[in-house]
Design a protein around this motif. Structure first.
Motif, PDB file in Angstrom:
ATOM      1  N   ASP A 117       0.896  -0.980  -0.060  1.00 27.85           N
ATOM      2  CA  ASP A 117      -0.015  -0.062  -0.043  1.00 27.85           C
ATOM      3  C   ASP A 117       0.827   1.796  -0.233  1.00 27.85           C
ATOM      4  N   ASN A 118       0.104   2.372  -0.337  1.00 29.76           N
ATOM      5  CA  ASN A 118       0.529   3.734  -0.431  1.00 29.76           C
ATOM      6  C   ASN A 118      -0.242   4.314   0.153  1.00 29.76           C
ATOM      7  N   GLY A 119      -1.029   5.458  -0.681  1.00 36.32           N
ATOM      8  CA  GLY A 119      -2.443   6.148  -0.503  1.00 36.32           C
ATOM      9  C   GLY A 119      -3.101   6.569  -0.934  1.00 36.32           C
ATOM     10  N   PHE A 120      -3.612   7.251  -0.818  1.00 36.77           N
ATOM     11  CA  PHE A 120      -4.839   8.155  -2.160  1.00 36.77           C
ATOM     12  C   PHE A 120      -4.063   9.093  -1.982  1.00 36.77           C
ATOM     13  N   LYS A 121      -4.987   9.670  -2.675  1.00 31.79           N
ATOM     14  CA  LYS A 121      -3.367  10.915  -4.003  1.00 31.79           C
ATOM     15  C   LYS A 121      -4.135  12.246  -3.082  1.00 31.79           C
ATOM     16  N   ILE A 122      -3.541  13.614  -3.496  1.00 32.16           N
ATOM     17  CA  ILE A 122      -3.339  14.974  -3.361  1.00 32.16           C
ATOM     18  C   ILE A 122      -3.174  15.399  -4.683  1.00 32.16           C
ATOM     19  N   MET A 123      -3.835  16.421  -5.305  1.00 36.46           N
ATOM     20  CA  MET A 123      -3.461  16.841  -6.286  1.00 36.46           C
ATOM     21  C   MET A 123      -2.710  18.285  -6.125  1.00 36.46           C
ATOM     22  N   THR A 124      -1.125  18.189  -6.730  1.00 38.37           N
ATOM     23  CA  THR A 124      -0.394  20.102  -6.645  1.00 38.37           C
ATOM     24  C   THR A 124      -0.889  20.802  -7.851  1.00 38.37           C
ATOM     25  N   ALA A 125      -0.411  21.797  -7.098  1.00 39.64           N
ATOM     26  CA  ALA A 125      -0.300  22.729  -8.583  1.00 39.64           C
ATOM     27  C   ALA A 125      -0.210  24.277  -8.040  1.00 39.64           C
ATOM     28  N   ASN A 126       0.503  25.397  -9.182  1.00 38.11           N
ATOM     29  CA  ASN A 126       0.910  26.513  -8.671  1.00 38.11           C
ATOM     30  C   ASN A 126      -0.073  27.496  -8.618  1.00 38.11           C
ATOM     31  N   LYS A 127      -1.208  26.539  -8.439  1.00 39.54           N
ATOM     32  CA  LYS A 127      -2.986  27.754  -8.176  1.00 39.54           C
ATOM     33  C   LYS A 127      -3.578  26.824  -7.578  1.00 39.54           C
TER      34      LYS A 127
END
Ligand code: LMR
Length: 333
Positions: free
Chosen positions: A145-155
């Motif tokens: 397992d690793n896990g659930f994802k987040i979203m990243t950006a500059n906005k």
């Protein structure tokens, strides 16, 4: 005299080669692309510790983290060629190998929680998926397992419209490609080791990943915004070169298997905390603003991403998606 010298030399050579080769350990090169202080990185270290201990040193495990040996695509080729023996690629990276069914794990919101994950990976669906690797010369040993994802950006990424035109890095999965297209973004396949620099230089605007992967690659230094969306999942299949695995001596293999079983339990037991700690550490660093999705925002994303499931049915398999959903959403009591 000459004969004597030759004989003595041969005996000396035998003395050197004989005992040394009898004792020389079986080497398992375990290559991976993430940092050591991640769920996968620590799982690999635990496997090394246990495999060497249980086999009394008959097996030596060399762990190569952080794409030191190979990047995403090359590592699978290296495994098939026998240049390395063990890997744990993300489930989103089996498409290029021709086992696209693993991409079912990439479908947005397919896994409601970790309990569902356990039912899938330990049950017939998980086993059947690993079996698909055998004709490729690969044996699947476990799911980590690793896990659930987040979203990243500059906005900020609050509403679906915020993704319009964003260049988002993806792993080599057609499902992930379809997911970002459904959001109006521009997906770009990139090796994991290249993500930080691509963010820094503006080649990409953002990515989706687990908090632990974001933090250990220092993405928070080059991403101003993150949305804790848990819209998708990252996990691994631990895989081994089939010929190597089948050829392990009978007095060694059960111990290596035992080490793998225990390392799997260990890796899966630390994954949630690793990701929680990574979020806390990134928040503390103060360079990225985190947004917790409201239920209404989540519904908006879900609605936009729902068509991806139907669109990908021909690629991943309609029956597989249905049985996966059935098991994932099964009531456990
Ligand atoms: C990625 O490439 O984004 C990750 O899946 C890397 C990994 O192995 O966790």
């Amino acid at each position: 005299m000459k004969k004597f010298v030759l004989a003595a030399a041969s005996i000396a050579a035998l003395a050197l080669v004989g005992p040394a080769s009898a004792q020389s350990p079986i080497v398992i090169k375990f290559s991976h692309v993430v940092a050591t202080n991640t769920p996968k990185g620590q799982g690999a270290e635990k496997f090394k510790e246990l495999a060497e201990k249980y086999t009394n040193g008959k097996v030596k495990v060399e762990v190569y983290p952080n794409s030191q040996l190979y990047k995403d695509k090359e590592e699978v080729e290296a495994l098939q060629l026998g240049a390395v023996q063990m890997l744990a690629p993300s489930l989103a990276k089996f498409g290029p190998l021709g086992v696209k069914e693993f991409e079912v794990f990439d479908l947005p919101y397919i896994l409601p929680d970790k309990a569902a994950l356990g039912r899938i990976t330990k049950g017939p669906i998980g086993k059947a998926l690993l079996a698909k690797l055998e004709p490729k010369g690969i044996t699947g040993l476990a799911y980590w397992d690793n896990g659930f994802k987040i979203m990243t950006a500059n906005k900020p990424m609050i509403h679906v419209a915020d993704f319009q035109g964003l260049k988002m890095r993806i792993q080599s999965s057609k499902v992930l490609e379809a997911q970002f297209r459904a959001l109006g973004a521009i997906p770009q396949v990139l090796a994991f080791s290249e993500v930080y620099q691509a963010m820094q230089t503006g080649v990409i605007d953002g990515n989706e990943n687990t908090p632990s992967n974001c933090y250990t690659q220092k993405m928070h230094e080059v991403q101003k915004h993150a949305t804790i969306s848990n819209h998708g999942y990252i996990g691994y299949a631990v895989i081994v070169n089939k010929k190597f695995w089948d050829g392990l001596p009978a007095d060694v293999k059960p111990q290596v298997q035992k080490a793998m079983d225990e390392a799997t339990e260990f890796a899966n037991s630390i994954s949630q905390k690793e990701n929680d700690d990574a979020i806390a550490a990134m928040k503390k660093a103060g360079t990225t603003q985190f947004h917790d999705q409201t239920p209404a925002e989540k519904e908006e994303w879900k609605k936009a991403l729902q068509p991806v499931v139907d669109e990908m049915a021909t690629r991943v398999g309609k029956d597989l998606i249905e049985s996966f959903q059935k098991e994932a959403n099964a009531k456990t009591n």
